[in-house]
Design an enzyme around this catalytic site. Sequence first.
Site, PDB file in Angstrom:
ATOM      1  N   GLU A  72      60.104  47.678   6.215  1.00 51.94           N
ATOM      2  CA  GLU A  72      58.642  47.735   6.330  1.00 51.94           C
ATOM      3  C   GLU A  72      58.064  46.315   6.340  1.00 51.94           C
ATOM      4  OE1 GLU A  72      55.880  49.703   3.380  1.00 51.94           O
ATOM      5  OE2 GLU A  72      55.926  51.276   4.883  1.00 51.94           O
ATOM      6  N   HIS A  98      85.201  56.416   2.589  1.00 54.90           N
ATOM      7  CA  HIS A  98      85.823  57.628   3.124  1.00 54.90           C
ATOM      8  C   HIS A  98      84.939  58.278   4.162  1.00 54.90           C
ATOM      9  CE1 HIS A  98      89.119  57.460   0.223  1.00 54.90           C
ATOM     10  NE2 HIS A  98      88.208  56.871  -0.543  1.00 54.90           N
ATOM     11  N   LYS A 150      48.776  53.450  -4.617  1.00 52.31           N
ATOM     12  CA  LYS A 150      47.969  52.230  -4.563  1.00 52.31           C
ATOM     13  C   LYS A 150      46.571  52.540  -4.026  1.00 52.31           C
ATOM     14  CE  LYS A 150      47.848  47.730  -2.318  1.00 52.31           C
ATOM     15  NZ  LYS A 150      48.561  46.719  -1.530  1.00 52.31           N
ATOM     16  N   LYS A 162      50.357  58.728  10.923  1.00 56.72           N
ATOM     17  CA  LYS A 162      49.452  59.363   9.957  1.00 56.72           C
ATOM     18  C   LYS A 162      48.246  59.954  10.668  1.00 56.72           C
ATOM     19  CE  LYS A 162      50.122  56.086   6.138  1.00 56.72           C
ATOM     20  NZ  LYS A 162      49.450  55.084   5.325  1.00 56.72           N
ATOM     21  N   GLY A 196      52.688  47.635  -1.721  1.00 54.58           N
ATOM     22  CA  GLY A 196      53.312  48.854  -2.239  1.00 54.58           C
ATOM     23  C   GLY A 196      54.805  48.679  -2.484  1.00 54.58           C
ATOM     24  N   ARG A 197      55.499  48.059  -1.547  1.00 58.36           N
ATOM     25  CA  ARG A 197      56.963  47.921  -1.666  1.00 58.36           C
ATOM     26  C   ARG A 197      57.357  46.800  -2.621  1.00 58.36           C
ATOM     27  NH1 ARG A 197      54.862  46.997   3.230  1.00 58.36           N
ATOM     28  NH2 ARG A 197      55.030  44.949   4.222  1.00 58.36           N
TER      29      ARG A 197
END
Length: 554
Positions: free
Chosen positions: A362, A393, A214, A517, A276-277
């Site tokens: 987020e 399991h 993006k 970041k 973005g998501r």
Amino acid sequence: MSDSPSGSPELTRRPEWTALEDHRKDALPQPDLRELFAADPGRAERYVVRVGDLRIDYSKHLVTDETLALLQELAAATDVFGLRDAMFRGERINVTEDRAVLHTALRAPRDAVVEVDGENVVPGVHAVLDKMAGFADRVRSGEWTGHTGKRIRNVVNIGIGGSDLGPAMAYEALRPFTDRELTFRFVSNVDGSDLHEAVRDLDPAETLFIVASKTFTTIETITNATSARSWLLKGLGGDEKAVAKHFVALSTNSEKVAGFGIDVDNMFEFWDWVGGRYSYDSAIGLSLMIAIGPDRFREMLDGFRIVDEHFRNAPAEANAPLLLGLLGIWYGNFHDAQSHAVLPYSHYLSKFTAYLQQLDMESNGKSVDREGRPVRWQTGPVVWGTPGTNGQHAYYQLIHQGTKLIPADFIGFARPVAELSDGLKAQHDLLMANLFAQGQALAFGKTAEEVRAEGVPEEQVPHRTFRGNHPTTTILAGELTPSVLGQLVALYEHKVFVQGAVWNIDSFDQWGVELGKVLAKRVEPALTEGADVPGLDPSTAALVAAYRNLREVN
Ligand SMILES: O=P(O)(O)OC[C@H]1O[C@H](O)[C@H](O)[C@@H](O)[C@@H]1O
């Protein structure tokens, strides 16, 4: 803590909130699902909501009609539908980034009008979809060739977060609808091994890279894209002109795309009002569109739209995203549940929960409200899970007999995919029997009396007793088609919206990813050059020193 500037009381002081607290205390330890079903023979049919192809059964929840009514009152008091309408109208409800939130416009019909700042964004959405369709058709037909004239056989999507998880999840989910002649790979991790493994057996002359970002500033993606370009040029004799035939970009940032060396003619655009998501039904879905073809992609968008329309128009008591959102609030805020499991009984949905982790965590992993004040209530849950029956399991033990309350969603389909052999199709009933059995065991458990009646020695009885009353939702559909996938994703998108609206948080920003970041950029020179990083804390400084020593030894 002060009330909101508009004068409405903060969430936990609202009478609708305290009414739910009282209701919860009245029902302690908690409503018993055996009793609830015994008292209401119609419950199994009544506690079902349908939207599109989805049949959503919420009968195995720790709720009564009164609980649901009280939750609806909370939704009304917090004006969930008011915020919903503001979202669909294109208002800037992402307050901290001052942006509209209009992923719903990505699936609006051609003739719809959705305005942002007085401009109808729908024609632009369809122009990009048409451009994507033209390109996808050319790649699928072999008309689009690589630099040496060979047809494209491999598509590698390079992106991370929302620019990876959506297309990767949907590609996996819709594999039976994909062109099996083409190979698709998804590279996200800045760990060079990811790109290495993705391209090591590919011929550069037949490989198309889709750089999805993006912002086009994300370090992982730009680093991988740069390495991919070197790999390509090395494989094709170093002619820079090759880039134009082997690289396309998906982004909102044409300047950065051009700066990277990708022709903006080969860029597919989207807009800052797509988070973005929430973006894989935008240009970010190009790899998926190449895989399944434009028609199937449009079917998927139609599926999203079915649930958008439902969320917009269905009355509160039959509104699926609203109900699911409120049920999550019931457990997270009134039962101290910390997590929410999503357990698809479909191998094709193997990446679905990972996708939902970004969507939900987020969006709603926030601890200040929309006005910036600390919240004094729980917000988004930890979302986790893997496809059944594998989880059975492994970790279901803890769900059945551990000390934690873990609400769960089961997702299953009535029909296996058409291309399975008859023998493999026959396994489908066993798969689904497991889904139904787990829901039953979690809800109704097994009492000590029942265990004893089986002749179990007394000392083992406590170990073999299941307390039950573990809440689950069961989402059932006929088949996992592109439309059904769109419906499922939109259902969860709007569920997350509902919860953020009640909690009064901004579900559309993600400031929490920034600090790491910035620090990574600061720390990197200490690793590469041994540079002194001012202000590095002693623990991290010691780790950096140990890393450098170990690296030299090896
Ligand atoms: O698409 P991009 O701009 O490269 O962003 C990729 C991802 O990274 C960011 O750090 C955000 O946390 C995500 O919301 C986003 O999806």
